[in-house]
Design a protein around this motif. Structure first.
Motif, PDB file in Angstrom:
ATOM      1  N   GLN A 176       0.835  -1.191   0.000  1.00  0.00           N
ATOM      2  CA  GLN A 176       0.000   0.000   0.000  1.00  0.00           C
ATOM      3  C   GLN A 176       0.872   1.244   0.000  1.00  0.00           C
ATOM      4  O   GLN A 176       2.059   1.188   0.339  1.00  0.00           O
ATOM      5  CB  GLN A 176      -0.897   0.006   1.231  1.00  0.00           C
ATOM      6  CG  GLN A 176      -0.131   0.024   2.554  1.00  0.00           C
ATOM      7  CD  GLN A 176      -1.033  -0.031   3.759  1.00  0.00           C
ATOM      8  OE1 GLN A 176      -2.193   0.337   3.687  1.00  0.00           O
ATOM      9  NE2 GLN A 176      -0.500  -0.492   4.885  1.00  0.00           N
TER      10      GLN A 176
ATOM     11  N   THR B 286      -3.659   2.280   8.538  1.00  0.00           N
ATOM     12  CA  THR B 286      -4.118   0.896   8.545  1.00  0.00           C
ATOM     13  C   THR B 286      -3.399   0.012   9.557  1.00  0.00           C
ATOM     14  O   THR B 286      -3.867  -1.084   9.855  1.00  0.00           O
ATOM     15  CB  THR B 286      -3.941   0.286   7.149  1.00  0.00           C
ATOM     16  OG1 THR B 286      -2.551   0.313   6.784  1.00  0.00           O
ATOM     17  CG2 THR B 286      -4.730   1.075   6.117  1.00  0.00           C
TER      18      THR B 286
ATOM     19  N   PRO C 219      -5.925   0.057  13.572  1.00  0.00           N
ATOM     20  CA  PRO C 219      -7.246   0.664  13.366  1.00  0.00           C
ATOM     21  C   PRO C 219      -7.856   1.292  14.618  1.00  0.00           C
ATOM     22  O   PRO C 219      -8.535   2.315  14.526  1.00  0.00           O
ATOM     23  CB  PRO C 219      -8.089  -0.509  12.850  1.00  0.00           C
ATOM     24  CG  PRO C 219      -7.112  -1.423  12.194  1.00  0.00           C
ATOM     25  CD  PRO C 219      -5.869  -1.316  13.027  1.00  0.00           C
TER      26      PRO C 219
ATOM     27  N   THR D  44      -6.256   4.575  15.060  1.00  0.00           N
ATOM     28  CA  THR D  44      -6.716   5.453  13.985  1.00  0.00           C
ATOM     29  C   THR D  44      -8.089   6.011  14.296  1.00  0.00           C
ATOM     30  O   THR D  44      -8.332   7.219  14.157  1.00  0.00           O
ATOM     31  CB  THR D  44      -6.759   4.677  12.655  1.00  0.00           C
ATOM     32  OG1 THR D  44      -5.431   4.279  12.303  1.00  0.00           O
ATOM     33  CG2 THR D  44      -7.338   5.538  11.539  1.00  0.00           C
TER      34      THR D  44
ATOM     35  N   PRO E 145      -5.047  -4.067   3.667  1.00  0.00           N
ATOM     36  CA  PRO E 145      -5.007  -3.538   5.038  1.00  0.00           C
ATOM     37  C   PRO E 145      -6.107  -2.535   5.324  1.00  0.00           C
ATOM     38  O   PRO E 145      -6.611  -2.458   6.447  1.00  0.00           O
ATOM     39  CB  PRO E 145      -3.619  -2.903   5.125  1.00  0.00           C
ATOM     40  CG  PRO E 145      -2.796  -3.599   4.093  1.00  0.00           C
ATOM     41  CD  PRO E 145      -3.744  -3.919   2.981  1.00  0.00           C
ATOM     42  N   TRP E 146      -6.487  -1.725   4.331  1.00  0.00           N
ATOM     43  CA  TRP E 146      -7.506  -0.700   4.564  1.00  0.00           C
ATOM     44  C   TRP E 146      -8.898  -1.284   4.726  1.00  0.00           C
ATOM     45  O   TRP E 146      -9.843  -0.557   5.059  1.00  0.00           O
ATOM     46  CB  TRP E 146      -7.500   0.343   3.457  1.00  0.00           C
ATOM     47  CG  TRP E 146      -7.633  -0.192   2.058  1.00  0.00           C
ATOM     48  CD1 TRP E 146      -6.623  -0.464   1.193  1.00  0.00           C
ATOM     49  CD2 TRP E 146      -8.844  -0.515   1.372  1.00  0.00           C
ATOM     50  NE1 TRP E 146      -7.121  -0.939  -0.001  1.00  0.00           N
ATOM     51  CE2 TRP E 146      -8.483  -0.974   0.077  1.00  0.00           C
ATOM     52  CE3 TRP E 146     -10.194  -0.458   1.701  1.00  0.00           C
ATOM     53  CZ2 TRP E 146      -9.422  -1.384  -0.865  1.00  0.00           C
ATOM     54  CZ3 TRP E 146     -11.140  -0.856   0.766  1.00  0.00           C
ATOM     55  CH2 TRP E 146     -10.763  -1.309  -0.487  1.00  0.00           C
TER      56      TRP E 146
ATOM     57  N   LEU F 157     -12.429   0.748   9.430  1.00  0.00           N
ATOM     58  CA  LEU F 157     -11.845   1.901   8.746  1.00  0.00           C
ATOM     59  C   LEU F 157     -12.745   2.444   7.643  1.00  0.00           C
ATOM     60  O   LEU F 157     -13.004   3.657   7.579  1.00  0.00           O
ATOM     61  CB  LEU F 157     -10.473   1.516   8.166  1.00  0.00           C
ATOM     62  CG  LEU F 157      -9.365   1.219   9.184  1.00  0.00           C
ATOM     63  CD1 LEU F 157      -8.089   0.834   8.472  1.00  0.00           C
ATOM     64  CD2 LEU F 157      -9.132   2.424  10.085  1.00  0.00           C
TER      65      LEU F 157
END
Length: 251
Positions: A49, A57, A60, A63, A216-217, A222
């Motif tokens: 990514q 990512t 999470p 984030t 990953p996203w 997310l």
């Protein structure tokens, strides 16, 4: 007749408000690197990514924590501006009494306390994990509460249960706006459209999680969280565009 609402002022403040929200989505999660080393990616190793996405990512939960914190700060300043506009056209209480100044923020905080469990249950009913991802789902519920309930509860007087005419009108306004989604003024569109955009964005953002891409996203939650904030921004601009078109049509 043309609306007395300050549409040019709204447009000028909406730009910086959007920039701060985008900052909360992209740059604020990088703050995690100041407190602990981020874990290496464990998925989609054959499709690396972009570097700017790695702090978003990698963790999470952190984030979502930073996004919630940033959005809360943005909406706190935004709610103050909207309330001043509402007072200037005679909708919000213009009293400077200390009780009013204390009750309004308390109502906004109470809206988060009430709405967060409701959103948590709704998100779980839509299939969100809650036992193994309890904190993830809770943070998403707090974010949805902020984006949909915080500003309206800060701007509009809280509904009262007495039988006076003003109380009946106020309860009807809350029902009309947040049960029927019927708006009659630019201010009401500011309060309703972003909330509707938030829910649509969160729902649409959940769709990529089911795709077998192993990116990953796609980690929960997310995409619903970022979709919710982007939907809120889209709803804010939809309110501006609609009000602007109606304003110029009435000239």
């Amino acid at each position: 007749a043309p609306s007395p609402f300050p549409l040019p002022r709204y447009a000028s403040v909406l730009g910086p408000h959007t920039v701060l929200l985008v900052f909360s989505l992209i740059y604020l999660p990088r703050s995690s690197e100041l407190f602990f080393p981020l874990p290496p990616p464990t998925s989609s190793l054959d499709h690396p990514q972009p570097k700017w996405m790695e702090p978003i990512t990698a963790a999470p939960v952190w984030t979502l924590f930073w996004v919630v914190l940033g959005v809360w700060g943005c909406l706190g300043a935004w709610a103050g501006s909207v309330r001043r506009w509402a007072k200037s056209i005679g909708i919000a209480d213009s009293s400077s009494d200390w009780m009013v100044c204390a009750i309004i923020p308390a109502c906004s905080f109470l809206s988060l306390v009430i709405c967060t469990p409701i959103y948590f249950v709704l998100v779980v009913l839509f299939g969100a994990p809650y036992s193994s991802y309890l904190v993830h789902t809770l943070l998403l519920s707090i974010l949805l509460s902020l984006l949909t309930a915080y500003v309206p509860c800060y701007v509009l007087p809280p509904p009262r249960q007495d039988s006076s005419t003003s109380s009946l009108v106020l309860r009807y306004q809350w029902t009309r706006l947040f049960s029927e989604f019927l708006t009659k003024s630019p201010l009401e569109r500011i309060l309703v459209y972003p909330g509707v955009g938030t829910l649509i964005g969160a729902w649409a953002g959940a769709a990529p999680i089911a795709l077998d891409w192993d990116r990953p996203w796609q980690a929960w939650p997310l995409t619903p969280a970022y979709g919710a904030v982007l939907g809120y921004i889209a709803g804010s601009y939809a309110a501006l565009l609609t009000s602007g078109m109606l304003y110029f049509a009435a000239q």
